[in-house]
Design an enzyme around this catalytic site. Structure first.
Site, PDB file in Angstrom:
ATOM      1  N   GLY A  49       0.956  -1.092  -0.066  1.00 48.37           N
ATOM      2  CA  GLY A  49      -0.006   0.005   0.047  1.00 48.37           C
ATOM      3  C   GLY A  49       0.736   1.217   0.006  1.00 48.37           C
ATOM      4  N   GLN A  54       2.693  10.177   1.044  1.00 47.64           N
ATOM      5  CA  GLN A  54       4.035   9.638   1.101  1.00 47.64           C
ATOM      6  C   GLN A  54       4.875   9.966  -0.043  1.00 47.64           C
ATOM      7  OE1 GLN A  54       2.400   5.611   2.339  1.00 47.64           O
ATOM      8  NE2 GLN A  54       4.476   5.346   3.292  1.00 47.64           N
ATOM      9  N   CYS A  94       6.555   0.502   7.284  1.00 45.75           N
ATOM     10  CA  CYS A  94       6.051   1.462   6.729  1.00 45.75           C
ATOM     11  C   CYS A  94       7.188   2.176   5.721  1.00 45.75           C
ATOM     12  CB  CYS A  94       5.752   2.701   7.352  1.00 45.75           C
ATOM     13  SG  CYS A  94       5.083   4.145   6.628  1.00 45.75           S
ATOM     14  N   LEU A  95       7.152   2.325   4.258  1.00 47.11           N
ATOM     15  CA  LEU A  95       7.938   2.559   3.447  1.00 47.11           C
ATOM     16  C   LEU A  95       8.523   4.101   3.709  1.00 47.11           C
ATOM     17  CD1 LEU A  95       6.092   1.662   0.182  1.00 47.11           C
ATOM     18  CD2 LEU A  95       8.205   0.649   1.166  1.00 47.11           C
ATOM     19  N   HIS A 136      -3.807   1.768   8.211  1.00 46.44           N
ATOM     20  CA  HIS A 136      -2.405   1.993   8.223  1.00 46.44           C
ATOM     21  C   HIS A 136      -2.279   3.308   7.050  1.00 46.44           C
ATOM     22  CE1 HIS A 136       2.001   1.532   8.235  1.00 46.44           C
ATOM     23  NE2 HIS A 136       1.872   2.562   7.024  1.00 46.44           N
ATOM     24  N   GLU A 137      -2.716   2.936   5.851  1.00 45.67           N
ATOM     25  CA  GLU A 137      -2.887   3.908   4.797  1.00 45.67           C
ATOM     26  C   GLU A 137      -3.627   5.168   4.909  1.00 45.67           C
ATOM     27  OE1 GLU A 137      -0.549   3.496   2.875  1.00 45.67           O
ATOM     28  OE2 GLU A 137      -0.162   1.355   3.066  1.00 45.67           O
ATOM     29  N   HIS A 140      -2.080   7.819   6.870  1.00 45.61           N
ATOM     30  CA  HIS A 140      -1.352   8.511   6.321  1.00 45.61           C
ATOM     31  C   HIS A 140      -1.647   9.857   5.892  1.00 45.61           C
ATOM     32  CE1 HIS A 140       2.591   6.556   6.238  1.00 45.61           C
ATOM     33  NE2 HIS A 140       2.018   5.506   5.857  1.00 45.61           N
TER      34      HIS A 140
HETATM   35 ZN    ZN Z   1       2.961   3.820   5.767  1.00 44.44          ZN
END
Ligand code: ZN
Length: 180
Positions: A49, A54, A94-95, A136-137, A140
């Site tokens: 995701g 991000q 998380c990226l 989670h997404e 953001h």
């Molecule tokens: Zn993340």
């Protein structure tokens, strides 16, 4: 298509409240191109995701793909609500927070109200891991990172996590390697 750079924790873009996408903008070629770039960027990073903030675009858009054999799901202006009282702990990555894992409590069953990339209403229920990724997404979009919600003492670097296992292990923990 383009691979977009991913903002890392500490960059203020990750802490903003993302803006709602208007129907007109959603309909534009430029925005549709951005959605393709967002997806390509997620694939490039081996994520499941990715949220628009991000990649330095503070708008309420996420892409999720839990199964590589299925089409990616774009959620525009998503609203996520729990539909049961059930919650569960599991480790997340998380990226935007590379090389780290932490244990987070999430709703098990959620309902999502969003638009798809064509502007059609997209309403569905998600459970367990899918519900976790959605939460989670969508966090953001409100400037929230999983580390804000992580259990004190649970954070581990990925290398040590793989070597020693999770610092805190509990009932219902899944062993996920995915980053979001
Ligand atoms: Zn993340």
């Amino acid at each position: 298509m383009a691979i977009l750079q991913v903002a890392r924790m500490g960059n203020p873009i990750l802490r903003q409240i993302a803006a709602v996408v208007s129907p007109d903008e959603l309909d534009s070629d430029a925005f549709q191109g951005f959605l393709n770039d967002l997806y390509e960027s997620m694939l490039d990073q081996d994520g499941v995701g990715l949220a628009a903030p991000q990649v330095y675009r503070s708008q309420r858009v996420v892409v999720i793909q839990l199964d590589p054999d299925e089409e990616p799901m774009f959620l525009i202006n998503p609203v996520v609500r729990p539909i049961t009282e059930a919650q569960t702990w599991a480790y997340e990555g998380c990226l935007s927070v590379p090389e780290l894992r932490g244990r987070v409590l999430r709703w098990v069953d959620v309902r999502v109200d969003a638009l798809d990339r064509d502007g059609n209403a997209l309403v569905f229920e998600a459970h367990d891991w899918a519900a976790r990724v959605v939460q989670h997404e969508c966090d953001h979009l409100d400037g929230v990172l999983y580390v804000d919600r992580a259990q004190v003492g649970s954070l581990a670097f990925l290398k040590e996590y793989r070597r020693f296992g999770p610092p805190i292990r509990g009932e219902g923990d899944e062993d996920e390697e995915d980053e979001e």
